[in-house]
Write an enzyme that holds these catalytic residues in place. Structure first.
Site, PDB file in Angstrom:
ATOM      1  N   ASP A  30       0.791  -1.431   0.141  1.00  0.00           N
ATOM      2  CA  ASP A  30      -0.060  -0.177  -0.298  1.00  0.00           C
ATOM      3  C   ASP A  30       0.781   1.503  -0.061  1.00  0.00           C
ATOM      4  OD1 ASP A  30      -2.739   0.046   1.060  1.00  0.00           O
ATOM      5  OD2 ASP A  30      -2.075   1.822   0.679  1.00  0.00           O
ATOM      6  N   LYS A  35      -0.872   3.321   6.870  1.00  0.00           N
ATOM      7  CA  LYS A  35      -1.414   2.359   7.056  1.00  0.00           C
ATOM      8  C   LYS A  35      -0.560   1.096   7.369  1.00  0.00           C
ATOM      9  CE  LYS A  35      -5.171   0.400   4.637  1.00  0.00           C
ATOM     10  NZ  LYS A  35      -6.240   0.647   3.213  1.00  0.00           N
ATOM     11  N   THR A  86     -12.026   2.218  -7.106  1.00  0.00           N
ATOM     12  CA  THR A  86     -12.328   2.349  -8.729  1.00  0.00           C
ATOM     13  C   THR A  86     -13.462   3.535  -8.265  1.00  0.00           C
ATOM     14  OG1 THR A  86     -13.306   0.566  -8.745  1.00  0.00           O
ATOM     15  CG2 THR A  86     -11.381   0.655  -9.723  1.00  0.00           C
ATOM     16  N   GLU A 150     -13.705  -9.359  -7.941  1.00  0.00           N
ATOM     17  CA  GLU A 150     -14.688 -10.343  -6.876  1.00  0.00           C
ATOM     18  C   GLU A 150     -15.831 -10.390  -6.829  1.00  0.00           C
ATOM     19  OE1 GLU A 150     -11.586 -11.338  -4.490  1.00  0.00           O
ATOM     20  OE2 GLU A 150     -14.859 -12.011  -3.633  1.00  0.00           O
ATOM     21  N   ARG A 153     -18.501  -9.524   0.194  1.00  0.00           N
ATOM     22  CA  ARG A 153     -19.423  -9.074   0.671  1.00  0.00           C
ATOM     23  C   ARG A 153     -19.262  -9.070   1.496  1.00  0.00           C
ATOM     24  NH1 ARG A 153     -24.103 -13.231   1.217  1.00  0.00           N
ATOM     25  NH2 ARG A 153     -21.876 -15.095   1.339  1.00  0.00           N
ATOM     26  N   ALA A 251     -37.176  -7.208   0.723  1.00  0.00           N
ATOM     27  CA  ALA A 251     -37.419  -5.032   0.617  1.00  0.00           C
ATOM     28  C   ALA A 251     -37.076  -4.719   1.957  1.00  0.00           C
ATOM     29  CB  ALA A 251     -38.683  -5.525   0.592  1.00  0.00           C
ATOM     30  N   GLY A 256     -26.897   0.001   0.104  1.00  0.00           N
ATOM     31  CA  GLY A 256     -26.098   0.801   0.289  1.00  0.00           C
ATOM     32  C   GLY A 256     -25.120  -0.115  -0.044  1.00  0.00           C
ATOM     33  N   CYS A 259     -20.524  -0.797  -3.366  1.00  0.00           N
ATOM     34  CA  CYS A 259     -20.468  -1.223  -4.444  1.00  0.00           C
ATOM     35  C   CYS A 259     -21.451  -0.906  -5.690  1.00  0.00           C
ATOM     36  CB  CYS A 259     -20.604  -3.059  -4.263  1.00  0.00           C
ATOM     37  SG  CYS A 259     -18.589  -3.470  -3.893  1.00  0.00           S
TER      38      CYS A 259
HETATM   39  C1  UDX Z   1     -21.877  -6.498  -2.658  1.00  0.00           C
HETATM   40  C2  UDX Z   1     -22.270  -7.946  -3.489  1.00  0.00           C
HETATM   41  O1  UDX Z   1     -23.468  -8.583  -2.908  1.00  0.00           O
HETATM   42  C3  UDX Z   1     -21.285  -8.125  -4.133  1.00  0.00           C
HETATM   43  O2  UDX Z   1     -21.037  -9.801  -4.250  1.00  0.00           O
HETATM   44  C4  UDX Z   1     -19.659  -7.781  -4.433  1.00  0.00           C
HETATM   45  O3  UDX Z   1     -18.800  -8.430  -4.248  1.00  0.00           O
HETATM   46  C5  UDX Z   1     -19.731  -6.676  -3.215  1.00  0.00           C
HETATM   47  O4  UDX Z   1     -21.449  -5.792  -3.316  1.00  0.00           O
HETATM   48  P1  UDX Z   1     -21.868  -5.810  -0.410  1.00  0.00           P
HETATM   49  O5  UDX Z   1     -21.862  -4.408  -0.920  1.00  0.00           O
HETATM   50  O6  UDX Z   1     -21.235  -6.739   1.032  1.00  0.00           O
HETATM   51  O7  UDX Z   1     -22.213  -7.086  -1.439  1.00  0.00           O
HETATM   52  O8  UDX Z   1     -23.676  -6.389   0.831  1.00  0.00           O
HETATM   53  P2  UDX Z   1     -24.724  -6.918   0.164  1.00  0.00           P
HETATM   54  O9  UDX Z   1     -24.736  -8.210   1.369  1.00  0.00           O
HETATM   55  O10 UDX Z   1     -24.840  -7.367  -0.985  1.00  0.00           O
HETATM   56  O11 UDX Z   1     -26.025  -6.070   0.408  1.00  0.00           O
HETATM   57  C6  UDX Z   1     -25.778  -4.360  -0.252  1.00  0.00           C
HETATM   58  C7  UDX Z   1     -26.784  -4.033   0.123  1.00  0.00           C
HETATM   59  O12 UDX Z   1     -28.275  -4.242  -0.549  1.00  0.00           O
HETATM   60  C8  UDX Z   1     -27.606  -3.588   1.617  1.00  0.00           C
HETATM   61  O13 UDX Z   1     -27.991  -2.102   1.964  1.00  0.00           O
HETATM   62  C9  UDX Z   1     -28.136  -4.614   2.022  1.00  0.00           C
HETATM   63  O14 UDX Z   1     -28.726  -4.372   3.419  1.00  0.00           O
HETATM   64  C10 UDX Z   1     -29.193  -4.416   0.618  1.00  0.00           C
HETATM   65  N1  UDX Z   1     -29.941  -5.454   0.467  1.00  0.00           N
HETATM   66  C11 UDX Z   1     -29.462  -6.836  -0.074  1.00  0.00           C
HETATM   67  C12 UDX Z   1     -31.563  -5.707   0.397  1.00  0.00           C
HETATM   68  O15 UDX Z   1     -31.898  -4.619   0.563  1.00  0.00           O
HETATM   69  N2  UDX Z   1     -32.297  -6.722   0.297  1.00  0.00           N
HETATM   70  C13 UDX Z   1     -31.805  -7.849  -0.187  1.00  0.00           C
HETATM   71  O16 UDX Z   1     -32.406  -8.483   0.030  1.00  0.00           O
HETATM   72  C14 UDX Z   1     -30.408  -7.892   0.207  1.00  0.00           C
END
Ligand code: UDX
Length: 429
Positions: A30, A35, A86, A150, A153, A251, A256, A259
């Site tokens: 890094d 860090k 990114t 990748e 989650r 729902a 958020g 990603c």
């Molecule tokens: C996501 C993808 O799942 C992962 O594969 C990718 O690499 C990065 O983005 P992450 O952002 O860590 O991962 O969280 P995730 O568990 O997917 O949830 C994303 C958002 O969706 C959260 O705010 C969650 O509360 C919301 N969510 C998820 C819902 O509102 N409903 C659902 O059924 C599932």
């Protein structure tokens, strides 16, 4: 194999630790020297269940080191993972500044050291980025540019990195594929081998599709509220169809995180630049943007206006088990509540300090019941187990009015009604 992981953020650190646990010799790089110093002192800079312990154990075994330059241990690497951010740029497209800075470094260090190596892009990048990187490294004949997106989650990142659902490899030469076969020998999941460009699109398509499922259910939840039906049962009834499946049909107040919001807009930009309008995706984003407003409207209606009303918000991070508040839907909700004159109190197991910098007007307490004291309504914004499993008797006793808004459909609706609460979920009552 000898592996260098460039960028020790979320993706990089989990990748580095998981590869070290799989027996590779890994150096995490890094540019942030502070860090790197922390990491060398065995301190994990991010909150992720199990990561710090795992990091310390592979460091103890000598399989994981950290450095701030490619000119040290990384010179021996067979594989160079690029895991830098990114971020979203002003027009919504992915800002590739960090990535191309790394590519320049790679070129400077490895051009004079012609050994067969893989330059593997794990960062989420627009289709065609790998080709551009390959062009930039064109005269370094032994550097094979590979796309290996990748899918981890937050909250279960290490487990996801250790046991991925699939490994996607996009490359343009047999030598590149054989390097990746060697790297992933100990993994048992399916592997998708394809071109670099297709691999890049798989990543965006996956995130966009998951976001689509969520927005679809959220829009349906609005209808369900009017119809008096139960969206949770609708989701269950849908999910039992193996063509649909049960995941990502929950729902709530919207998605958020680092990603979905960023990748959906970046994919829209990829479409735009290539003359293709991705209209479904535009609506996915629109539903997600307006979902917090819709939730605030429900609260406003129930309380007969928001001015002077006390609302307790439980959970602030974008999902449970993370300290990450990026694009968390709790934030626009708090903003709107404050805008309409509500008095807001909030609780989160980890993220209160960060949110307090954005919203100092909110009162924060380490104790959930202190947060609920005097509230006219409580809103569950993030389904942390601390916020879900409440002592309902105590909650009712301290609140001014027994009104619950379940923004994640995670509270036990029948039980809380027995305790005398007025309950409103997202698409269920
Ligand atoms: C996501 C993808 O799942 C992962 O594969 C990718 O690499 C990065 O983005 P992450 O952002 O860590 O991962 O969280 P995730 O568990 O997917 O949830 C994303 C958002 O969706 C959260 O705010 C969650 O509360 C919301 N969510 C998820 C819902 O509102 N409903 C659902 O059924 C599932």
């Amino acid at each position: 194999m000898n592996v260098a992981v460039i960028g020790t953020g979320y993706v990089g650190l989990n990748t580095a630790v998981s590869l070290a646990l799989h027996g590779h010799r890994v150096v995490g790089i890094d540019v942030d020297e502070e860090k790197v110093k922390q990491l060398k002192q065995r301190h994990c800079p991010i909150y992720e269940p199990g990561l710090e312990e795992a990091m310390r154990s592979v460091m103890d075994q000598g399989n994981l080191h950290f450095d701030h330059t490619l000119n040290g241990e990384a010179k021996e690497a067979d594989i160079l993972f690029i895991c830098v951010g990114t971020p979203e740029s002003a027009d919504g497209s992915a800002d590739l500044g960090y990535l191309f800075a790394v590519v320049e470094d790679v070129r400077a260090v490895y051009a004079s050291n012609p050994v067969r190596r893989g330059v593997v892009i794990k960062s989420t990048v627009p289709v065609g980025t790998g080709d551009r990187v390959a062009e930039l490294l064109g005269d370094c004949k032994e550097l094979h540019v590979i796309s290996n997106p990748e899918f981890l989650r937050e909250g279960s990142a290490l487990q996801d990195a250790l046991n991925p659902s699939r490994i996607v490899i996009g490359a343009e030469s047999a030598a590149a594929f054989s390097l990746m076969d060697e790297l992933y020998e100990g993994y048992s999941c399916p592997m998708v081998k394809t071109t670099r460009r297709t691999a890049e699109l798989i990543k965006y398509a996956s995130n966009a599709f998951l976001a689509t499922r969520i927005s679809f259910m959220n829009e349906l939840a609005r209808l369900s509220t009017v119809l008096g039906t139960d969206i949770e049962t609708v989701a269950r009834g849908m999910g039992l169809d193996s063509r649909i499946g049960p995941e990502f049909l929950r729902a709530g107040i919207g998605y958020g995180g680092s990603c979905f919001p960023k990748d959906t807009i970046a994919l829209l930009q990829v479409g735009k630049r290539n003359g293709v309008k991705l209209s479904i995706l535009e609506q996915v984003r629109e539903v997600n943007r307006t979902q917090p407003e819709w939730c605030v409207q429900l609260i406003r209606e129930q309380l007969g206006g928001l001015h002077g009303k006390r609302v307790a918000v439980l959970g602030l991070s974008f999902k449970p088990d993370t300290d990450d508040i990026r694009e968390s839907r709790s934030l626009p909700i708090i903003k709107q509540l404050l805008h309409e004159g509500a008095i807001v109190s909030a609780y989160d197991p980890i993220s209160m300090e960060t949110v307090a910098k954005l919203y100092p007007q909110v009162s924060y307490a380490d104790d959930i019941y202190a947060t609920l004291t005097g509230a006219d309504a409580a809103l569950l914004a993030t389904e942390w187990k601390q916020c879900v499993n409440l002592d309902w008797q105590k909650a009712k006793a301290v609140m001014a009015k027994p009104v619950l808004f379940d923004g994640r459909n995670a509270w036990p609706s029948e039980l809380v009604k027995q305790y005398g609460f007025a309950y409103q979920g997202v698409g269920r009552s």
